[in-house]
Structures are given as C-alpha cells and as structure tokens.
Design a protein around this motif. Structure first.
Motif, PDB file in Angstrom:
ATOM      1  N   LEU A 375      77.556  45.419 107.078  1.00 19.17           N
ATOM      2  CA  LEU A 375      76.226  45.303 106.463  1.00 19.17           C
ATOM      3  C   LEU A 375      76.266  45.469 104.954  1.00 19.17           C
ATOM      4  O   LEU A 375      75.311  45.108 104.260  1.00 19.17           O
ATOM      5  CB  LEU A 375      75.274  46.357 107.052  1.00 19.17           C
ATOM      6  CG  LEU A 375      74.848  46.194 108.507  1.00 19.17           C
ATOM      7  CD1 LEU A 375      73.847  47.282 108.883  1.00 19.17           C
ATOM      8  CD2 LEU A 375      74.234  44.818 108.757  1.00 19.17           C
ATOM      9  N   LEU A 376      77.352  46.025 104.425  1.00 25.82           N
ATOM     10  CA  LEU A 376      77.428  46.304 102.989  1.00 25.82           C
ATOM     11  C   LEU A 376      77.669  45.072 102.150  1.00 25.82           C
ATOM     12  O   LEU A 376      77.376  45.063 100.949  1.00 25.82           O
ATOM     13  CB  LEU A 376      78.550  47.321 102.706  1.00 25.82           C
ATOM     14  CG  LEU A 376      78.451  48.683 103.382  1.00 25.82           C
ATOM     15  CD1 LEU A 376      79.648  49.545 102.991  1.00 25.82           C
ATOM     16  CD2 LEU A 376      77.146  49.382 103.018  1.00 25.82           C
ATOM     17  N   GLY A 377      78.227  44.023 102.734  1.00 28.58           N
ATOM     18  CA  GLY A 377      78.638  42.879 101.940  1.00 28.58           C
ATOM     19  C   GLY A 377      79.974  43.167 101.270  1.00 28.58           C
ATOM     20  O   GLY A 377      80.691  44.096 101.652  1.00 28.58           O
ATOM     21  N   PRO A 378      80.352  42.394 100.238  1.00 29.76           N
ATOM     22  CA  PRO A 378      81.654  42.594  99.571  1.00 29.76           C
ATOM     23  C   PRO A 378      81.755  43.982  98.940  1.00 29.76           C
ATOM     24  O   PRO A 378      80.786  44.478  98.362  1.00 29.76           O
ATOM     25  CB  PRO A 378      81.672  41.501  98.487  1.00 29.76           C
ATOM     26  CG  PRO A 378      80.640  40.506  98.911  1.00 29.76           C
ATOM     27  CD  PRO A 378      79.593  41.265  99.662  1.00 29.76           C
ATOM     28  N   VAL A 379      82.916  44.613  99.069  1.00 27.80           N
ATOM     29  CA  VAL A 379      83.140  45.924  98.440  1.00 27.80           C
ATOM     30  C   VAL A 379      84.308  45.820  97.472  1.00 27.80           C
ATOM     31  O   VAL A 379      85.255  45.060  97.689  1.00 27.80           O
ATOM     32  CB  VAL A 379      83.415  47.029  99.489  1.00 27.80           C
ATOM     33  CG1 VAL A 379      82.240  47.189 100.434  1.00 27.80           C
ATOM     34  CG2 VAL A 379      84.679  46.741 100.279  1.00 27.80           C
ATOM     35  N   ASP A 380      84.221  46.575  96.363  1.00 27.83           N
ATOM     36  CA  ASP A 380      85.320  46.601  95.383  1.00 27.83           C
ATOM     37  C   ASP A 380      86.478  47.441  95.903  1.00 27.83           C
ATOM     38  O   ASP A 380      87.645  47.075  95.750  1.00 27.83           O
ATOM     39  CB  ASP A 380      84.828  47.172  94.048  1.00 27.83           C
ATOM     40  CG  ASP A 380      83.699  46.347  93.453  1.00 27.83           C
ATOM     41  OD1 ASP A 380      83.617  45.147  93.769  1.00 27.83           O
ATOM     42  OD2 ASP A 380      82.892  46.908  92.675  1.00 27.83           O
TER      43      ASP A 380
END
Length: 446
Positions: A375-380
């Motif tokens: 659910l967070l989408g792309p993460v660094d």
C-alpha cells in the motif's frame, strides 16, 4: 549513590519516564538509572546514521537521503488520541509547555482491497463512498446513539444495559453489515482483534465516543496528534519533570545488579561498586527480564520505510494512520500503517517515514507484512525488524518489582499509557486523577 529511595526506575524509555515523572510529582524519592548514555530506551528516536548502524551495520547512509540530523525516526511510533489518556497525563503533569504538537492529517481503513477514510460522525458517514445509501443511514443512526449515550443517564440507553449486552447484539440492533462492523470495531473503537464482539458493549461505545470527541477537537482529518520532532521528546519531557521535583538521574550505568533480601524482596540496585537502596523497583522487561519471571506473549513484525511521497489514496496526507482489519487480510489480528513526514519535523523536506507493523503470526516477516508494504507505493529504503513481546508473571506484592508489558504492534498510545497507569496504581495504591482541562494542550498550525 549510597542512599535510600522510595522507587528505583531502570531504563529511560517512555513508560519508565512517564512513571518516574508522576511518582516524583507525588513526592516520592526516585532514582532513575539507564545503561545507555541517552534517553528513550526502546522508544528512542534515531537519526539517519543511527538508523543505518542499527539495521545495516554501517554509518554511511546514501547522500541522496539528506542530512542525518534532519531525521527523527521513532522506534515505537504511536499517535496520540487528541482527547486520550496520554494527553490527559501530559496536562496533569503540566509538561505540555515542553512540547509542541501537530494534528495528524488522516485516519484510514483498508476494506475490500482499497483504502477509505474513516467516517467519525453521522454526517461523515453520509458522505463516505465506503458504503451504500441504506447502510449509511443505519450507520448514521448508530453513530447518533453512540454520540448521545451517557452512562449516567438511562434515557440515552434505549433500554439496553451495555454492561451486559454484547457488542455483537448492540450492532445487530442497527442491522449493520460485516464490512461496516469491521471498520467500526477496528478503525474507530481501535480493537486489535474480534474478541470485542462477544464482550460487553460499554467498552466499545466508550472507545467510539473518545474517537469522535478527539476527531472534533482540532477539526482536522483525524482524531490524532503527534509531537514535532517525534516521540523522542516525550521521555525527555517527563525526565525533566522528575528532575524538577527532585528525581535523580544516572545515565551510562552499564552494569546494574538488582539486589534482593532472603525473602526475595528487592532492596536495591548495585552499580560500579555502590548500592542504592529502595523500597520498590520499576522496569521494563528489557532491563530486568533476566531476574524476574516472564512469559512470551507474542512477537511484533515491522517494516521501517523511507519514502519520497505520501501513502497513495490518503488524500496526500503528510501524516496518517491506516488500519488493516484482520478479516480483510485473513489474519488473527490487525496490521497497522503509520506515516509521518517533514511537516512533523521527523524527516527532511520531501521525505516521509512509514512503518508497517503487526503481531507476527509466522516466522516470515517480509511475506507477512507485504499487504501493508504494497500500500505504500515505491520506497527509497526499507528495513525489516522483529521483537518478542513478554509480560511479567511475578507477584509485585511479594517481591516489590513492578514490571511493564512489552510494546504492542498498534500505532496509537491508548494501550501503552494504560499499562503505565496500572503500574502507578499498583505502586502508589491510588488512581491518578485525570479530570483535566483538555484545552491546556493545543496543536501547532502549519
């Protein structure tokens, strides 16, 4: 250090510091000791370099993430209910002057594969796309009942004794569907699993009233507030309070040996060849689990993420909680998403800190947390972590050792602060008076 104290507190985590502050205000002579040279313990906040040392065994985070000192990543991130117990404790102890808070932008729930804003009032229920029109009317009627309910006024009870009627029977009266029950029980009443359905409804109604009252407090998008610069400010504020009232602090005490008499009662703590005597001792399990009987009650799995965007589908909220009820995931307990950002000064501008946490039900945290991480989408960057949860099984009336339970997976403070207040009552024999003027705490503007 060869003195006698009413209470020795081991550790400077949030629970320990809250209790030492309250006991000092009560006039007890308190000694507070910690093996670390900083405040916070398990609930500390880490800068970027400290985060890398903890999870990557390196002190060189990527330069593109920005300055290390701009990060304040809480290891036990939890929002505060604006009218909740912790805020009342802060006002009671008069330490809101040491802290600045900001309202949290959003409160959401996961249902049928999508993220929805949690409706907190009858009017919000009518506007939500979360349910059909007839269900909205039923929910609105139920919310009005909860809003008007007064435990001391039988006229508001509609003939039901909520100390005996179960939550399941109360909800059945209003004909609410399973998905609606899910969001009410988990995202409004903040129950961690479905056991509440077969328990007296009074607790659920009180929880819902607290959510609604907190939501109305700052007229924002959620019932929650959070301190600027993160939770690391809280232990220090309570430590300051304790010191003002005569509490003594000793940090960097690497070896602390708890001493007992022949009857098994605590009589003091020895460090560096000196012994401080005490009548009672308080600690978290981290500081004393080797000498007090405990039992494992679970394990928390969590993912810590650095991102460059808000959580998708949360109306670009820079701070937000998303609750994923157990039924929606086929789990035994809920999963929680927590997100904060530069608007709360926990990260540099443009960066967001997100946590996904849950009671571990397998030994594969990455697989188990995937529904929340997705659910967070792309993460660094992402870090995975687990820790065991314990509770004490000693008898404080026999050994005078008062031990708190490990932090749970929730991303709100109500269960944590109730544990502290329970310890306060056991140690002092009295209940803390929290009938305070809530207007004494305010939230900062943008």
């Amino acid at each position: 250090m060869d003195k006698e104290y009413d209470v020795i507190v081991l550790g400077t985590g949030l629970k320990e510091c809250i209790l030492s502050g309250l006991l000092s205000v009560d006039g007890l002579k308190v000694l507070h000791m910690d093996r670390n040279d900083y405040y916070g313990g398990e609930s500390t906040s880490l800068n970027l370099i400290q985060l890398w040392k903890k999870f990557r065994n390196s002190d060189k985070p990527p330069a593109h993430l920005g300055s290390s000192r701009d990060y304040n990543v809480d290891m036990v991130p939890k929002f505060m209910m604006a009218n909740g117990t912790l805020v009342r404790v802060l006002i009671h102890a008069d330490i809101t002057k040491y802290l600045s808070f900001k309202a949290v932008d959003g409160s959401y729930v996961f249902n049928k594969g999508k993220v929805h804003k949690v409706p907190a009032t009858g009017m919000e229920a009518l506007k939500t796309p979360f349910m059909g029109i007839f269900e909205k009317l039923r929910v609105r009627k139920f919310f009005i009942y909860v809003h008007d309910y007064d435990e001391n006024d039988p006229r508001t009870h509609e003939g039901m004794d909520l100390t005996r009627v179960t939550t399941r029977k109360l909800i059945a009266k209003y004909g609410l569907g399973d998905n609606t029950i899910d969001f009410i029980g988990h995202a409004v009443a903040l129950h961690r699993d479905d056991r509440y359905l077969n328990e007296p409804a009074l607790d659920t109604v009180k929880r819902m009233k607290l959510y609604g009252e907190s939501f109305a407090r700052f007229l924002g998008g959620s019932p929650y507030i959070y301190p600027l610069y993160g939770l690391g400010e809280l232990p220090q504020a309570f430590a300051r309070l304790s010191a003002v009232y005569g509490g003594t602090y000793m940090l960097n005490k690497r070896e602390c040996k708890v001493e007992f008499n022949d009857e098994g009662q605590v009589i003091g703590v020895t460090s560096e060849g000196e012994t401080a005597k005490c009548k009672k001792l308080f600690a978290t399990l981290l500081g004393i689990c080797n000498i007090v009987q405990v039992r494992k009650i679970g394990k928390v799995a969590r993912a810590v993420c650095i991102m460059s965007h808000p959580i998708p589908n949360t109306n670009d909220s820079h701070s937000v909680q998303v609750i994923m009820p157990q039924k929606q995931l086929g789990r035994k307990s809920d999963m929680y998403l927590f997100c904060c950002s530069y608007t709360h000064k926990v990260a540099p501008k443009g960066k967001f800190i997100a946590f996904v946490s849950a009671e571990a039900e397998t030994d594969r945290p990455q697989t188990e947390l995937k529904p929340g991480v997705d659910l967070l989408g792309p993460v660094d960057e992402i870090f995975y972590d687990t820790y065991d949860r314990y509770e004490p099984i000693n008898e404080p009336s026999l050994d005078n050792c008062f031990i708190s339970t490990s932090y749970d997976a929730t991303t709100h403070f109500e269960s944590t602060v109730m544990d502290v207040l329970n310890m306060y009552t056991k140690i002092t024999g009295k209940v803390l008076d929290l009938s305070v003027d809530l207007s004494a705490a305010s939230a900062a503007e943008e």
